[in-house]
Design a protein around this motif. Structure first.
Motif, PDB file in Angstrom:
ATOM      1  N   TYR A   1     -24.149  35.071 -54.278  1.00  0.00           N
ATOM      2  CA  TYR A   1     -24.673  34.236 -54.923  1.00  0.00           C
ATOM      3  C   TYR A   1     -23.620  34.187 -55.959  1.00  0.00           C
ATOM      4  O   TYR A   1     -23.695  33.408 -56.823  1.00  0.00           O
ATOM      5  CB  TYR A   1     -25.893  33.899 -55.451  1.00  0.00           C
ATOM      6  CG  TYR A   1     -26.505  33.996 -54.330  1.00  0.00           C
ATOM      7  CD1 TYR A   1     -26.793  32.126 -53.995  1.00  0.00           C
ATOM      8  CD2 TYR A   1     -27.113  34.475 -53.702  1.00  0.00           C
ATOM      9  CE1 TYR A   1     -27.831  31.619 -52.985  1.00  0.00           C
ATOM     10  CE2 TYR A   1     -28.562  33.999 -52.684  1.00  0.00           C
ATOM     11  CZ  TYR A   1     -28.437  32.798 -52.190  1.00  0.00           C
ATOM     12  OH  TYR A   1     -29.181  32.223 -50.994  1.00  0.00           O
ATOM     13  N   MET A   2     -22.800  35.140 -56.628  1.00  0.00           N
ATOM     14  CA  MET A   2     -22.002  35.652 -57.322  1.00  0.00           C
ATOM     15  C   MET A   2     -20.472  35.255 -57.653  1.00  0.00           C
ATOM     16  O   MET A   2     -20.148  34.259 -55.936  1.00  0.00           O
ATOM     17  CB  MET A   2     -21.600  37.435 -57.380  1.00  0.00           C
ATOM     18  CG  MET A   2     -20.565  37.488 -56.123  1.00  0.00           C
ATOM     19  SD  MET A   2     -20.444  39.056 -56.207  1.00  0.00           S
ATOM     20  CE  MET A   2     -19.255  39.532 -54.663  1.00  0.00           C
ATOM     21  N   THR A   3     -20.608  34.798 -58.625  1.00  0.00           N
ATOM     22  CA  THR A   3     -18.715  34.038 -58.731  1.00  0.00           C
ATOM     23  C   THR A   3     -17.914  35.039 -58.378  1.00  0.00           C
ATOM     24  O   THR A   3     -17.214  35.949 -59.534  1.00  0.00           O
ATOM     25  CB  THR A   3     -19.013  33.418 -60.169  1.00  0.00           C
ATOM     26  OG1 THR A   3     -20.058  32.952 -60.280  1.00  0.00           O
ATOM     27  CG2 THR A   3     -17.237  33.130 -60.028  1.00  0.00           C
ATOM     28  N   THR A   4     -16.439  34.558 -57.178  1.00  0.00           N
ATOM     29  CA  THR A   4     -15.862  35.452 -57.451  1.00  0.00           C
ATOM     30  C   THR A   4     -14.240  35.194 -58.431  1.00  0.00           C
ATOM     31  O   THR A   4     -13.769  36.289 -58.853  1.00  0.00           O
ATOM     32  CB  THR A   4     -15.187  35.650 -55.926  1.00  0.00           C
ATOM     33  OG1 THR A   4     -15.527  34.747 -55.420  1.00  0.00           O
ATOM     34  CG2 THR A   4     -16.371  35.815 -55.740  1.00  0.00           C
ATOM     35  N   LYS A   5     -14.671  33.897 -58.830  1.00  0.00           N
ATOM     36  CA  LYS A   5     -12.984  33.653 -59.666  1.00  0.00           C
ATOM     37  C   LYS A   5     -13.589  33.513 -60.560  1.00  0.00           C
ATOM     38  O   LYS A   5     -14.107  31.925 -61.056  1.00  0.00           O
ATOM     39  CB  LYS A   5     -12.826  31.648 -59.268  1.00  0.00           C
ATOM     40  CG  LYS A   5     -12.359  31.916 -57.680  1.00  0.00           C
ATOM     41  CD  LYS A   5     -11.935  30.414 -57.285  1.00  0.00           C
ATOM     42  CE  LYS A   5     -12.071  30.435 -55.306  1.00  0.00           C
ATOM     43  NZ  LYS A   5     -11.657  29.115 -55.127  1.00  0.00           N
ATOM     44  N   LEU A   6     -12.870  34.458 -61.220  1.00  0.00           N
ATOM     45  CA  LEU A   6     -13.182  34.697 -62.644  1.00  0.00           C
ATOM     46  C   LEU A   6     -12.172  34.574 -63.762  1.00  0.00           C
ATOM     47  O   LEU A   6     -11.424  34.885 -62.911  1.00  0.00           O
ATOM     48  CB  LEU A   6     -13.928  36.228 -63.001  1.00  0.00           C
ATOM     49  CG  LEU A   6     -15.291  36.507 -61.928  1.00  0.00           C
ATOM     50  CD1 LEU A   6     -15.317  38.373 -61.587  1.00  0.00           C
ATOM     51  CD2 LEU A   6     -16.326  35.706 -62.640  1.00  0.00           C
ATOM     52  N   ILE A   7     -12.592  34.040 -65.137  1.00  0.00           N
ATOM     53  CA  ILE A   7     -11.955  33.843 -66.118  1.00  0.00           C
ATOM     54  C   ILE A   7     -12.121  35.369 -66.407  1.00  0.00           C
ATOM     55  O   ILE A   7     -12.772  35.656 -67.146  1.00  0.00           O
ATOM     56  CB  ILE A   7     -12.240  32.692 -66.920  1.00  0.00           C
ATOM     57  CG1 ILE A   7     -12.280  31.470 -66.356  1.00  0.00           C
ATOM     58  CG2 ILE A   7     -11.457  32.938 -68.034  1.00  0.00           C
ATOM     59  CD1 ILE A   7     -11.204  30.977 -65.889  1.00  0.00           C
ATOM     60  N   THR A   8     -10.751  36.294 -66.803  1.00  0.00           N
ATOM     61  CA  THR A   8     -10.644  37.874 -67.361  1.00  0.00           C
ATOM     62  C   THR A   8     -10.167  37.153 -68.255  1.00  0.00           C
ATOM     63  O   THR A   8      -9.114  36.455 -68.424  1.00  0.00           O
ATOM     64  CB  THR A   8     -10.356  38.710 -65.647  1.00  0.00           C
ATOM     65  OG1 THR A   8      -8.518  38.339 -65.607  1.00  0.00           O
ATOM     66  CG2 THR A   8     -11.328  38.766 -65.044  1.00  0.00           C
ATOM     67  N   PHE A   9     -10.141  38.235 -69.128  1.00  0.00           N
ATOM     68  CA  PHE A   9      -9.352  38.971 -69.868  1.00  0.00           C
ATOM     69  C   PHE A   9      -9.039  40.510 -69.518  1.00  0.00           C
ATOM     70  O   PHE A   9      -8.974  41.200 -69.844  1.00  0.00           O
ATOM     71  CB  PHE A   9      -9.885  39.269 -71.543  1.00  0.00           C
ATOM     72  CG  PHE A   9     -10.545  37.013 -71.351  1.00  0.00           C
ATOM     73  CD1 PHE A   9     -10.505  36.336 -72.258  1.00  0.00           C
ATOM     74  CD2 PHE A   9     -12.240  37.706 -70.776  1.00  0.00           C
ATOM     75  CE1 PHE A   9     -10.618  35.463 -71.811  1.00  0.00           C
ATOM     76  CE2 PHE A   9     -12.767  36.149 -70.816  1.00  0.00           C
ATOM     77  CZ  PHE A   9     -11.641  34.758 -71.902  1.00  0.00           C
ATOM     78  N   LEU A  10      -7.905  40.966 -70.695  1.00  0.00           N
ATOM     79  CA  LEU A  10      -6.796  41.426 -71.091  1.00  0.00           C
ATOM     80  C   LEU A  10      -7.261  42.659 -72.313  1.00  0.00           C
ATOM     81  O   LEU A  10      -7.382  41.447 -73.691  1.00  0.00           O
ATOM     82  CB  LEU A  10      -5.746  41.344 -71.236  1.00  0.00           C
ATOM     83  CG  LEU A  10      -4.679  40.749 -69.112  1.00  0.00           C
ATOM     84  CD1 LEU A  10      -3.274  40.594 -69.479  1.00  0.00           C
ATOM     85  CD2 LEU A  10      -5.440  41.837 -68.315  1.00  0.00           C
TER      86      LEU A  10
END
Length: 152
Positions: free
Chosen positions: A25-34
């Protein structure tokens, strides 16, 4: 002589075990930050993608922190309080560095309890040192709706 507890004959029906793991159920396409992004860029992304925060990763996609709406509001509040223009603050100065993660193989209901006990909105999932996904409270709710017709 009285019978204290008689339950009678029972038909034993083996329950079908439903695998309710976080990884399903986890989200794998994430918005990530640097870490070297500006907080203003994060605010724009949070609004654009309608998310409340996200993981901060390094160039090897290793989790190094999380930044949330609250962290961004704190940045704005500090600028406003001093009533001075401030240079673009970076994510690494405002992110939470001590991030608690959970295992992708954790039962979804154990994860739900962890949300209640830890008062968090999201938990990242890390495998072999790399960020592989994130589970949020909304993901837990989606899982329960999907499973409402099955045996829990």
């Amino acid at each position: 002589m009285a019978i204290k507890n008689y339950k009678g004959p029972r038909s034993v029906q083996p329950k079908e075990e439903v695998l309710l793991r976080v990884r399903h159920y986890m989200t794998t396409k994430l918005i990530t930050f640097l870490p070297d992004q500006s907080v203003e860029e994060v605010i724009e992304a949070l609004l654009k993608y309608r998310i409340s925060g996200g993981p901060v990763v390094n160039e090897n996609y290793e989790l190094i922190g999380i930044i949330s709406e609250g962290d961004c509001i704190k940045h704005i509040s500090e600028k406003r309080y001093h009533n001075m223009p401030s240079p673009n603050k970076l994510v690494k100065e405002h992110m939470i560095k001590n991030v608690e993660t959970i295992d992708g193989d954790m039962n979804i209901f154990d994860a739900a309890n962890k949300f209640l006990n830890e008062k968090r909105r999201r938990f990242p999932i890390v495998e072999n040192g790399k960020l592989v996904g994130q589970i949020s409270q909304k993901d837990i709710l989606k899982a329960t709706l999907e499973l409402k017709s099955q045996i829990w």
